[in-house]
Design an enzyme around this catalytic site. Structure first.
Site, mmCIF file in Angstrom:
data_model
loop_
_atom_site.group_PDB
_atom_site.id
_atom_site.type_symbol
_atom_site.label_atom_id
_atom_site.label_comp_id
_atom_site.label_asym_id
_atom_site.label_seq_id
_atom_site.Cartn_x
_atom_site.Cartn_y
_atom_site.Cartn_z
ATOM 1 N N CYS A 1 17.030 -24.467 20.651
ATOM 2 C CA CYS A 1 17.861 -25.659 20.805
ATOM 3 C C CYS A 1 17.543 -26.749 19.773
ATOM 4 O O CYS A 1 18.076 -27.842 19.847
ATOM 5 C CB CYS A 1 17.745 -26.225 22.211
ATOM 6 S SG CYS A 1 16.085 -26.780 22.581
ATOM 7 N N HIS B 1 16.109 -41.152 19.046
ATOM 8 C CA HIS B 1 17.190 -41.355 20.005
ATOM 9 C C HIS B 1 18.341 -42.170 19.456
ATOM 10 O O HIS B 1 19.460 -42.056 19.944
ATOM 11 C CB HIS B 1 16.647 -41.944 21.312
ATOM 12 C CG HIS B 1 16.212 -40.840 22.199
ATOM 13 N ND1 HIS B 1 14.925 -40.409 22.238
ATOM 14 C CD2 HIS B 1 16.926 -40.011 22.988
ATOM 15 C CE1 HIS B 1 14.862 -39.377 23.058
ATOM 16 N NE2 HIS B 1 16.055 -39.118 23.525
HETATM 17 C C1 PEP Z 1 13.199 -29.863 19.824
HETATM 18 O O1 PEP Z 1 12.065 -30.341 19.779
HETATM 19 O O2 PEP Z 1 13.610 -28.968 19.051
HETATM 20 C C2 PEP Z 1 14.173 -30.340 20.826
HETATM 21 C C3 PEP Z 1 15.350 -29.783 20.968
HETATM 22 O O3 PEP Z 1 13.817 -31.421 21.551
HETATM 23 P P1 PEP Z 1 13.952 -32.944 21.034
HETATM 24 O O4 PEP Z 1 14.655 -32.907 19.722
HETATM 25 O O5 PEP Z 1 14.690 -33.657 22.099
HETATM 26 O O6 PEP Z 1 12.514 -33.327 20.942
#
Ligand code: PEP
Ligand code: MG
Length: 748
Positions: free
Chosen positions: A682, A372
């Site tokens: 994503c 984060h």
């Molecule tokens: C992922 O795991 O690819 C994702 C987009 O979620 P995060 O990076 O927030 O875990």
């Protein structure tokens, strides 16, 4: 000829523990050990390097065969030479012809070129580094696998003995290894970028904010009075309120009362009163501030409550501000304007505070970075790099001129004029220079592809709109939870989601429910002390076990969907049961909202994030049950390959170019197509220049990426021919090796 009686050798070395008792010091013991090992292995050289935790390097502590003068003098960084590499990679390295190996490090007169054969074995106690045991010989290919085995056994034996020896000596309060000054900092460090952009400026080492040094500066100034302190108090309060107001405007979703601890301290009459009492007794204002702050810092740092311990940096920050204000009239000096912040570790709330105080860039130590922090740095558009520097070297960076290139992950310390000239155009570039983006994205042969935005903070929305994102493919809802000291209420969450939906003006918005756990901990509510947090109570598991929190969030999302359609997506789904269970909670919330007469979305689309191997195995069932799916490759790669996405030591193993990853991606995209539901991606793989054509070739048509990445992703897609991409994807899917896939991508 060398005798290879390794069994004998191990037995002899087992007696080294007794040898220590007969030795007068650790050095004496190590020296004897090197002679015994060299003798038994019939090696020209045997050396022992010990790991110096403070400097994060290796020191030659004993040798048989090299010059004795080198002992205590030769220092190797982790990764430097074969010896440093063996400890960095925690594996034995056996070189037959050291002179031909680029990792071989010659130190003239000490590590003579005449030694061709080289065997280095790390000495470890569990996972902690103790040192490296090295044997060398003039005869090429002198050591073989038996020697590797034998030396490993010895290293295992030595680790315990050395540790015991160290303990014994510390009991007698004798210095085992003479304390050494921190190794000088290099001029250039290659690290890892956590965001993009370049920045140049003087360094402020935050975790070490030196109140003493600030106070010492008082000696050179006209004496300050009680009135000066009271003026500084007022000025500090005004500055903090202004900062808080600016934050409330720009970052309303995450910034609520972020300076509250500072402001509360200022209003605490026992804190300010204690300073005033000292001033009244003749102590200078700066000294009084510094003394009282130190007392509080100690109190907070010792507290059993982790939330109080987290406030230590707030206290230092406040002390810094108060001291500067008591000594100067220019309030702006208290900001970090144009400075690069160097920190051992940083909390998301601290990063926000630094951002609003105009910090220009970030240099963090590895180990102190959660995903984060990286996400926030990107959203706040602060260039940041993570570097592998020993904590003891941090102080040396204070006030030095630094230049960072976050895209490349590089840090220059006191860059010379050549480097400055090279970077001048980038440093002077307008931050707002907007690249050209087409309204719609099409491949070279005209196939329509959709580019959505990943949104972390509300402030990302304007960038997403500038880049013509066609919707939000992933809203990471956890940042407002992570930055605050407690759960945002349903009402607060509603305001954030409502604002997001409104600003996207009818474009699709996908809200992801809370994804905490793993490395995204809430200081106030995360499960504490899990042995394997990434395999623990994370994401949907946390939500399903904490029904109140989950329901509040779902209610806020559903209410935000009253005016415009929203989609709700669940992270880390591992089974159909997880998904159906989450859907039941949504239905329960809808019924409750209906009973209460609260406007809400009656038919939100519900989706599954595909991030786990188990979800890939169940893809047909999940596609039948869900309205849409979204592939989170950041986690999917981590869990498919069992490679911690935050562990830099194994970063080379974390790759989407793995045949298992490619095949899993194809299976998921193909299943979605067969079941006629939308699939998007994503994770960071959606921005990878090699992966984009592959994904298009597999049939993917929706990508969700950081707004800043949209122009680049669009231009890659515009150059992509669907038929060619399909053929290339088919070929890649037949490959069995990572190296084969990498060579194919490279066009070899
Ligand atoms: C992922 O795991 O690819 C994702 C987009 O979620 P995060 O990076 O927030 O875990
Ligand atoms: Mg994820």
């Amino acid at each position: 000829m060398k005798q290879k009686d390794n069994v004998d050798l191990i037995c002899d070395i087992a007696e080294l523990a007794g040898l220590f008792e007969r030795s007068s010091s650790l050095e004496d013991f190590l020296k004897t050990a090197t002679s015994i090992i060299a003798w038994h292995m019939k090696a020209a050289v045997c050396s022992i390097y010990l790991y110096d935790e403070n400097n994060d390097d290796l020191v030659l502590r004993a040798t048989q065969g090299l010059e004795t003068a080198a002992v205590g003098q030769v220092r190797l960084k982790l990764g430097e030479g074969i010896t440093g590499l063996a400890l960095k990679e925690l594996r034995p390295i056996c070189e037959g012809r050291g002179s031909r190996n680029s990792s071989f490090k010659y130190i003239p007169g000490i590590l003579e070129e005449k030694f061709e054969a080289f065997l280095a074995v790390p000495i470890l106690r569990g996972l902690s580094k103790v040192g490296v045991l090295v044997v060398q010989d003039t005869q090429p290919h002198y050591f073989d696998e038996h020697d590797v085995k034998a030396l490993r056994a010895i290293a295992g034996q030595l680790a315990t003995t050395i540790e015991n020896a160290n303990l014994l000596m510390s009991v007698h309060a004798e210095a085992v290894v003479p304390p050494s000054a921190p190794a000088p900092l290099p001029r250039f460090i290659k690290g890892t970028g956590i965001s993009s952009g370049v920045a140049c400026g003087k360094a402020t080492v935050t975790n070490e904010i030196d109140l003493e040094a600030l106070r010492a500066a008082e000696g050179q100034m006209a004496p300050r009075t009680l009135q000066d302190f009271q003026r500084a108090l007022q000025e500090t309060e005004n500055q903090l309120t202004t900062l808080q107001n600016a934050l409330d405007e720009e970052l309303s979703d995450v910034a609520s009362l972020i300076f509250s601890a500072h402001l509360l301290m200022l209003k605490d009459s026992s804190f300010t009163g204690e300073i005033e009492d000292q001033i009244n007794q003749g102590v200078s204002p700066a000294k009084a501030i510094s003394q009282v702050l130190h007392k509080y810092i100690k109190l907070f740092a010792k507290s059993a409550n982790p939330r109080l311990r987290e406030k230590v940096l707030d206290l230092k920050d406040l002390g810094h501000r108060l001291l500067l204000n008591v000594m100067a009239h220019d309030g702006d000096q208290a900001d970090y304007g144009n400075r690069l912040i160097v920190a051992r570790e940083l909390l998301p709330s601290e990063l926000l505070k630094l951002a609003v105080q105009r910090a220009a860039g970030l240099v963090l130590l590895s180990g102190g970075v959660t995903s984060h922090i990286a996400i926030l740095a990107r959203s706040l558009q602060i260039p940041g790099v993570v570097v592998d520097v020993a904590p003891s070297q941090l102080d040396a960076l204070e006030d030095r001129e630094l230049l960072i290139d976050a895209g490349q992950g590089t840090l220059y310390i006191e860059p010379d004029s050549d480097i400055r000239e090279t970077y001048a155009p980038l440093l002077e570039a307008e931050p707002d220079a907007r690249p050209e983006v087409a309204d719609q994205t099409r491949s070279a042969d005209g196939t329509r592809v959709y580019l959505l935005a990943n949104i972390n903070l509300l402030s990302d929305v304007s960038r997403a709109l500038q880049m013509k994102a066609e919707g939000v493919g992933l809203y990471r809802s956890e940042l407002p939870f992570i930055v605050r000291d407690n759960f945002p209420s349903e009402e607060e969450q509603f305001r954030i989601y409502h604002r997001l939906v409104q600003r996207m003006a009818g474009r699709p918005v996908t809200l992801r429910t809370l994804d905490i756990g793993g490395d995204k901990m809430l200081s106030y509510a995360s499960p504490q002390h899990e042995a394997n947090p990434f395999l623990g109570l994370r994401a949907i598991r946390y939500s399903l076990r904490n029904r109140d929190t989950f329901e509040q969030q779902l209610r806020a999302m559903l209410r935000a969907g009253a005016a415009a359609p929203i989609r709700i997506m669940f992270p880390l789904i591992s089974s159909l049961d997880d998904y159906l269970h989450a859907c039941e909670v949504v239905q329960g919330c809808q019924l409750a909202l209906q009973r209460e007469g609260m406007p809400h979305s009656a038919q939100p689309e519900l989706g599954v994030m595909i991030e786990l191997p188990s979800a890939v195995e169940l893809i047909d069932e999940l596609c039948q049950a869900a309205d849409f799916i979204c592939i989170g490759t950041n986690d999917l790669v981590q869990y498919l390959l069992a490679v911690d996405r935050t562990n830099e030591k194994i970063a080379d193993l974390y790759t989407p170019y793995h045949p298992a990853v490619l095949r899993a991606l194809y299976r998921v995209i193909d299943a979605a197509e067969r079941h006629g539901i939308e699939v998007s991606i994503c994770g960071d793989a959606a921005t990878d220049a090699q992966m984009i054509p592959f994904l298009i070739g597999c049939g993917l048509r929706t990508f969700s990426v950081d707004p800043a990445e949209i122009p680049e992703v669009q231009s890659i897609i515009q150059r992509c021919n669907i038929e060619k991409a399909r053929k290339r994807a088919r070929r890649a899917l037949r490959m069995s090796r990572i190296s084969e896939i990498e060579a194919f991508w490279r066009g070899d």
